[in-house]
Enzyme design. Sequence first.
Site, PDB file in Angstrom:
ATOM      1  N   LYS A   1      43.407  41.560  54.608  1.00  0.00           N
ATOM      2  CA  LYS A   1      42.386  42.633  53.853  1.00  0.00           C
ATOM      3  C   LYS A   1      40.998  41.985  53.648  1.00  0.00           C
ATOM      4  O   LYS A   1      39.929  42.386  53.990  1.00  0.00           O
ATOM      5  CB  LYS A   1      42.802  43.253  52.844  1.00  0.00           C
ATOM      6  CG  LYS A   1      41.798  44.212  51.919  1.00  0.00           C
ATOM      7  CD  LYS A   1      42.602  44.877  50.473  1.00  0.00           C
ATOM      8  CE  LYS A   1      42.742  43.712  49.487  1.00  0.00           C
ATOM      9  NZ  LYS A   1      41.299  43.506  48.632  1.00  0.00           N
ATOM     10  N   ASN A   2      41.055  40.739  52.887  1.00  0.00           N
ATOM     11  CA  ASN A   2      39.862  40.080  52.357  1.00  0.00           C
ATOM     12  C   ASN A   2      39.096  39.303  53.422  1.00  0.00           C
ATOM     13  O   ASN A   2      38.015  39.060  53.099  1.00  0.00           O
ATOM     14  CB  ASN A   2      40.233  39.232  50.964  1.00  0.00           C
ATOM     15  CG  ASN A   2      40.678  40.296  49.970  1.00  0.00           C
ATOM     16  OD1 ASN A   2      40.607  41.167  49.844  1.00  0.00           O
ATOM     17  ND2 ASN A   2      41.210  39.427  48.960  1.00  0.00           N
TER      18      ASN A   2
ATOM     19  N   CYS B   1      39.272  46.259  42.182  1.00  0.00           N
ATOM     20  CA  CYS B   1      40.097  46.278  41.052  1.00  0.00           C
ATOM     21  C   CYS B   1      39.367  46.090  39.798  1.00  0.00           C
ATOM     22  O   CYS B   1      38.551  45.197  39.366  1.00  0.00           O
ATOM     23  CB  CYS B   1      41.051  45.341  41.086  1.00  0.00           C
ATOM     24  SG  CYS B   1      42.218  45.533  42.807  1.00  0.00           S
TER      25      CYS B   1
ATOM     26  N   ARG C   1      32.650  43.162  36.865  1.00  0.00           N
ATOM     27  CA  ARG C   1      32.787  42.433  38.259  1.00  0.00           C
ATOM     28  C   ARG C   1      31.330  42.448  38.691  1.00  0.00           C
ATOM     29  O   ARG C   1      30.606  42.939  39.364  1.00  0.00           O
ATOM     30  CB  ARG C   1      33.335  43.363  39.366  1.00  0.00           C
ATOM     31  CG  ARG C   1      34.888  43.159  39.083  1.00  0.00           C
ATOM     32  CD  ARG C   1      35.660  43.679  39.923  1.00  0.00           C
ATOM     33  NE  ARG C   1      35.928  42.683  41.132  1.00  0.00           N
ATOM     34  CZ  ARG C   1      36.758  42.677  42.123  1.00  0.00           C
ATOM     35  NH1 ARG C   1      37.751  43.854  42.047  1.00  0.00           N
ATOM     36  NH2 ARG C   1      36.900  41.825  43.224  1.00  0.00           N
TER      37      ARG C   1
ATOM     38  N   ASP D   1      44.910  35.922  43.451  1.00  0.00           N
ATOM     39  CA  ASP D   1      45.624  37.092  43.861  1.00  0.00           C
ATOM     40  C   ASP D   1      47.036  36.979  43.920  1.00  0.00           C
ATOM     41  O   ASP D   1      47.706  37.880  44.450  1.00  0.00           O
ATOM     42  CB  ASP D   1      44.755  37.618  45.209  1.00  0.00           C
ATOM     43  CG  ASP D   1      43.763  37.921  44.981  1.00  0.00           C
ATOM     44  OD1 ASP D   1      42.681  37.930  45.942  1.00  0.00           O
ATOM     45  OD2 ASP D   1      43.167  38.282  44.116  1.00  0.00           O
TER      46      ASP D   1
ATOM     47  N   ARG E   1      46.440  49.761  48.810  1.00  0.00           N
ATOM     48  CA  ARG E   1      45.178  49.166  49.363  1.00  0.00           C
ATOM     49  C   ARG E   1      45.289  47.880  49.959  1.00  0.00           C
ATOM     50  O   ARG E   1      44.331  47.462  51.099  1.00  0.00           O
ATOM     51  CB  ARG E   1      44.273  48.932  48.059  1.00  0.00           C
ATOM     52  CG  ARG E   1      43.984  50.235  47.429  1.00  0.00           C
ATOM     53  CD  ARG E   1      43.074  49.876  46.042  1.00  0.00           C
ATOM     54  NE  ARG E   1      41.918  49.372  46.399  1.00  0.00           N
ATOM     55  CZ  ARG E   1      40.897  48.815  45.584  1.00  0.00           C
ATOM     56  NH1 ARG E   1      41.094  49.234  44.470  1.00  0.00           N
ATOM     57  NH2 ARG E   1      39.846  48.221  45.950  1.00  0.00           N
TER      58      ARG E   1
HETATM   59  C1  EPZ Z   1      37.203  38.425  46.145  1.00  0.00           C
HETATM   60  O1  EPZ Z   1      36.571  39.231  45.097  1.00  0.00           O
HETATM   61  C2  EPZ Z   1      38.487  39.390  46.693  1.00  0.00           C
HETATM   62  N1  EPZ Z   1      38.159  40.649  46.791  1.00  0.00           N
HETATM   63  C3  EPZ Z   1      39.467  39.388  45.213  1.00  0.00           C
HETATM   64  O2  EPZ Z   1      40.698  39.966  45.605  1.00  0.00           O
HETATM   65  C4  EPZ Z   1      39.794  37.826  44.838  1.00  0.00           C
HETATM   66  O3  EPZ Z   1      40.381  37.822  43.390  1.00  0.00           O
HETATM   67  C5  EPZ Z   1      38.365  37.172  44.467  1.00  0.00           C
HETATM   68  O4  EPZ Z   1      37.508  37.284  45.846  1.00  0.00           O
HETATM   69  C6  EPZ Z   1      38.611  35.724  44.192  1.00  0.00           C
HETATM   70  O5  EPZ Z   1      39.444  35.051  45.226  1.00  0.00           O
HETATM   71  C7  EPZ Z   1      37.815  40.979  47.980  1.00  0.00           C
HETATM   72  O6  EPZ Z   1      37.398  40.029  48.763  1.00  0.00           O
HETATM   73  C8  EPZ Z   1      37.556  42.169  48.391  1.00  0.00           C
HETATM   74  P1  EPZ Z   1      34.246  36.345  43.497  1.00  0.00           P
HETATM   75  P2  EPZ Z   1      35.137  38.688  44.730  1.00  0.00           P
HETATM   76  O7  EPZ Z   1      32.998  36.806  43.645  1.00  0.00           O
HETATM   77  O8  EPZ Z   1      34.494  38.335  45.752  1.00  0.00           O
HETATM   78  C9  EPZ Z   1      32.637  35.797  39.182  1.00  0.00           C
HETATM   79  C10 EPZ Z   1      42.670  41.422  45.555  1.00  0.00           C
HETATM   80  O9  EPZ Z   1      43.500  41.337  44.844  1.00  0.00           O
HETATM   81  N2  EPZ Z   1      31.185  36.412  39.544  1.00  0.00           N
HETATM   82  O10 EPZ Z   1      34.900  35.301  44.122  1.00  0.00           O
HETATM   83  O11 EPZ Z   1      34.600  39.901  43.829  1.00  0.00           O
HETATM   84  C11 EPZ Z   1      33.550  36.993  39.084  1.00  0.00           C
HETATM   85  O12 EPZ Z   1      33.398  38.055  37.910  1.00  0.00           O
HETATM   86  C12 EPZ Z   1      41.020  41.049  45.410  1.00  0.00           C
HETATM   87  O13 EPZ Z   1      42.778  41.196  46.953  1.00  0.00           O
HETATM   88  C13 EPZ Z   1      30.063  36.344  38.852  1.00  0.00           C
HETATM   89  O14 EPZ Z   1      30.113  36.135  37.798  1.00  0.00           O
HETATM   90  O15 EPZ Z   1      35.361  37.577  43.952  1.00  0.00           O
HETATM   91  C14 EPZ Z   1      34.741  36.042  39.058  1.00  0.00           C
HETATM   92  O16 EPZ Z   1      35.215  35.806  37.569  1.00  0.00           O
HETATM   93  C15 EPZ Z   1      41.124  41.202  43.738  1.00  0.00           C
HETATM   94  N3  EPZ Z   1      28.961  36.869  39.445  1.00  0.00           N
HETATM   95  C16 EPZ Z   1      34.657  34.905  39.832  1.00  0.00           C
HETATM   96  O17 EPZ Z   1      33.328  34.952  39.915  1.00  0.00           O
HETATM   97  C17 EPZ Z   1      28.951  37.188  40.970  1.00  0.00           C
HETATM   98  O18 EPZ Z   1      27.729  37.570  41.196  1.00  0.00           O
HETATM   99  C18 EPZ Z   1      35.181  35.012  41.132  1.00  0.00           C
HETATM  100  O19 EPZ Z   1      34.637  36.287  41.982  1.00  0.00           O
HETATM  101  C19 EPZ Z   1      30.053  36.989  41.508  1.00  0.00           C
HETATM  102  C20 EPZ Z   1      31.115  36.605  41.067  1.00  0.00           C
END
Ligand code: EPZ
Length: 420
Positions: free
Chosen positions: A22-23, A117, A122, A306, A400
């Site tokens: 999915k991701n 989620c 976020r 995840d 999902r």
């Molecule tokens: C992706 O989310 C995945 N979702 C998430 O999977 C996964 O947990 C995550 O990557 C980490 O591997 C999808 O791919 C659709 P990040 P994403 O940006 O891209 C902070 C699932 O269960 N951050 O890597 O949103 C953020 O708050 C889902 O399949 C900022 O502060 O995650 C977090 O603490 C849940 N500012 C950390 O970075 C930003 O601009 C990692 O977030 C972006 C992120």
Amino acid sequence: MNKIVVNGGERLFGEVEIGGSKNAALPLLFAGILTGEVCVFSSLPRVSDVLLALEILRALGARIRFVEGGDVCIDYASMRPALPSVCLTGAIRGSVYLLGAMLGRFGKAKLGGAGGCDFGSRPIDQHLMGFAALGAEEYTENGALCLVASEGLSGADITLKMPSVGATCNILMAACAASGRTVIRNAAAEPHVVALCEFLTKAGAQISGKGTDTLTVYGGKSLHGCQITVIPDMIEAGTYLCAAMAAGGRVTVKNVMPSHLGAVLDVLREMGATLTVGKTQITLRAPTRCHAVTVQTGPYPAFPTDLHPQFAALFALGSRTAGEGQMVERVWQDRFRYTEELVKMGASVKISGERATFFPKMLAPAVVRSPDLRGGAALLLAALSVKGRTEITNAATIGRGYEHLETKFRSLGADIRVFG
Ligand code: EPZ
């Protein structure tokens, strides 16, 4: 799918075919916008997040065809840079990728809101920082986030505050349209980020450094349509392996890339699993009792966040795990909501800051509510292990990210029924 009923207590035996990630699918589907041509996606998982992403693309003018054999053919030529309905984009996190793709294709992008989620906030500040560095101006219009690159996009040297998957993918897409060289430092290196680099390269982009923390893009060339096969879902695979540990038994996951699961296989071995690792499959034989361990999540190749809830459920199961397991969540500020539901089944957990300590107890069946995609999967694993009838409501959250859930678990011998 809105409810799952499990009569647990049976061990699991057999094999399951793992679907496309999915991701990985979500950034690929939106990156196709950059080509303005026809792209063909193989092994696209028909999970609700992906189906919703297709709805968003269709609403923006893309023409989508499901061909027999399972490929999905998308013609991006007739897309227009309109503002998609927030009813659609607000349901999935993946809609945030519209920003990078639309900015790259049309020089402008609008987004009423993205979903995903609920782990606390976020933010997308790193995405926006990257777009600004490439020359995009940000403004809001009727509550929607808008970006415009009136002078076009130009390459920049960008350093992320943290290796954000979303920001890396989003900035990468826009950078393909930016003239000159873009460097993205502290980039994410998850397999699905590598997959996006491979797709964009196949479409004609010039990208180096895939799989490392520094990506270099020479952008400004137009991209063309291409075919891509979505990589197997490492989180789905890890979930089934963890299910075998929770219920006991022997399970083989097929169509996997073991190299994506290094940290997960290490933890499984440490907990006492016997693993047979082939080229594209893994067989796990569960121990009579699992050893408790401490797991710390982190950006790839560390243990994936995840799979945190699923392994935490295993730690909570007194019938399966001996000793106190600890889960240290280093990616999300609040990913522990699922523990409230495990407590309804009798779990004993102490949370302090980013660390949750599980004191294994004999859990009992209950009616529980899935808080989010992976939290719901954790409840399902606990239910499979516990004798008696457990009901999981709000189960659409699990749909999902898990395709053919009922069929796959029933083929392993689980007594599970999905309703609605
Ligand atoms: C992706 O989310 C995945 N979702 C998430 O999977 C996964 O947990 C995550 O990557 C980490 O591997 C999808 O791919 C659709 P990040 P994403 O940006 O891209 C902070 C699932 O269960 N951050 O890597 O949103 C953020 O708050 C889902 O399949 C900022 O502060 O995650 C977090 O603490 C849940 N500012 C950390 O970075 C930003 O601009 C990692 O977030 C972006 C992120």
